[in-house]
Write a protein that holds these residues in place. Structure first.
Motif, mmCIF file in Angstrom:
data_model
loop_
_atom_site.group_PDB
_atom_site.id
_atom_site.type_symbol
_atom_site.label_atom_id
_atom_site.label_comp_id
_atom_site.label_asym_id
_atom_site.label_seq_id
_atom_site.Cartn_x
_atom_site.Cartn_y
_atom_site.Cartn_z
ATOM 1 N N GLN A 101 55.712 20.466 5.942
ATOM 2 C CA GLN A 101 56.267 19.301 6.627
ATOM 3 C C GLN A 101 56.912 19.715 7.950
ATOM 4 O OE1 GLN A 101 58.938 17.543 3.603
ATOM 5 N NE2 GLN A 101 57.606 15.762 3.659
ATOM 6 N N THR A 129 48.142 21.488 2.986
ATOM 7 C CA THR A 129 48.224 20.223 3.710
ATOM 8 C C THR A 129 49.362 20.314 4.712
ATOM 9 O OG1 THR A 129 47.412 18.935 1.818
ATOM 10 C CG2 THR A 129 48.592 17.736 3.539
ATOM 11 N N GLN A 131 51.657 18.274 7.239
ATOM 12 C CA GLN A 131 52.099 16.886 7.434
ATOM 13 C C GLN A 131 53.023 16.803 8.655
ATOM 14 O OE1 GLN A 131 55.067 15.032 4.722
ATOM 15 N NE2 GLN A 131 53.426 13.611 4.172
ATOM 16 N N ARG A 160 47.837 15.802 8.418
ATOM 17 C CA ARG A 160 48.101 14.364 8.358
ATOM 18 C C ARG A 160 49.182 13.999 9.377
ATOM 19 N NH1 ARG A 160 45.983 11.917 3.733
ATOM 20 N NH2 ARG A 160 44.469 13.347 2.775
ATOM 21 N N GLU A 162 51.813 11.173 10.398
ATOM 22 C CA GLU A 162 52.490 10.035 9.784
ATOM 23 C C GLU A 162 53.614 9.520 10.681
ATOM 24 O OE1 GLU A 162 51.201 8.831 7.235
ATOM 25 O OE2 GLU A 162 50.138 10.453 6.205
ATOM 26 N N GLY A 178 58.016 11.131 3.950
ATOM 27 C CA GLY A 178 56.770 11.884 3.862
ATOM 28 C C GLY A 178 56.378 12.221 2.439
ATOM 29 N N HIS A 181 53.867 9.675 0.154
ATOM 30 C CA HIS A 181 52.423 9.496 0.303
ATOM 31 C C HIS A 181 51.689 10.062 -0.908
ATOM 32 C CE1 HIS A 181 52.743 8.074 4.454
ATOM 33 N NE2 HIS A 181 53.670 9.000 4.623
#
Length: 245
Positions: A101, A129, A131, A160, A162, A178, A181
């Motif tokens: 993140q 992932t 983010q 991603r 966001e 976050g 999701h």
């Protein structure tokens, strides 16, 4: 004649002024004795107590440091940190799913550095992932960040982008949002970086095993160094790597 009248007026006033002055002086003496002196005494006593506490703390820390050096014992306990090895049969399944993140707010100068560093982390692409949580209020900066995310997505990075309607809770609220999701639910661990951080490519390789090999460990905090434009001072950072529960 006028001088005599002035002297007479002053003489008439003095008998009234003198008692008032005496009363004020006596009141000041009482305030000083009954209020100021006790307060000053209490302040002195408090300073003495605090000095004793600080001295005791210094002595205690000195004794502990000396004992550790003499006994050659390290503080804390060692943690297992065996590297995660990819299995030929299961492939990257041995690696846990990791969510990175990066909260942002009008980070025009550094957004591409942190995004690039996160996307270059050494970790199986299908187990990572990234983010980007953009709270920017500038539409131009939002478009720049979005374009940077699209560029890395074309290179095969699972990234991603966001946004949200408001900035409730600021950075903490952004991180919390976050987590809501659906694609986050499969992630076992979460790495959080500020928008101006550039983690080394091996950051996950060095930190995730600590959490995997030590089930009772919930948080790993790393350290960082200032860039070349600043003094070379190493500090403890806010790189937090927390287990997803």
């Amino acid at each position: 004649m006028a001088d005599m009248q002035g002297e007479r007026a002053v003489g008439d006033v003095l008998p009234f002024v003198s008692p008032v002055f005496d009363l004020l002086l006596e009141a000041w003496r009482q305030v000083r004795v009954e209020l100021l002196v006790p307060l000053l005494n209490a302040a002195v006593a408090l300073c003495v107590v605090m000095s004793v506490i600080l001295l005791a703390e210094k002595v205690f820390l000195g004794v502990i440091s000396a004992a550790v050096n003499v006994l050659r014992r390290r503080s804390g306990r060692p943690y297992k940190c065996d590297p995660i090895v990819q299995d030929d049969e299961t492939g990257s399944a041995a690696f846990p799913m990791v969510l990175v993140q990066i909260p942002m707010y009008n980070e025009k100068e550094v957004y591409h550095l942190s995004i690039g560093a996160a996307c270059r982390l050494t970790w199986p692409a299908d187990r990572l992932t990234v983010q980007i949580l953009d709270d920017s209020t500038d539409d131009e900066i939002k478009e720049l960040v979005r374009s940077e995310c699209d560029r890395w997505a074309k290179d095969g990075v699972n990234i991603r982008y966001e946004t949200r309607k408001d900035r409730a809770g600021y950075k903490a609220g952004n991180l919390k949002e976050g987590m809501r999701h659906g694609y986050v639910q499969g992630c076992e661990f979460v790495a959080m970086f500020d928008a101006d951080f550039q983690p080394a490519p091996d950051f996950l390789v060095r930190t995730v095993p600590l959490l995997v090999r030590n089930p009772r460990l919930a948080l790993v905090q790393a350290r960082w160094e200032f860039g070349e434009s600043c003094d070379k001072v190493t500090l403890y950072s806010v790189f937090f790597f927390s287990k997803w529960t």
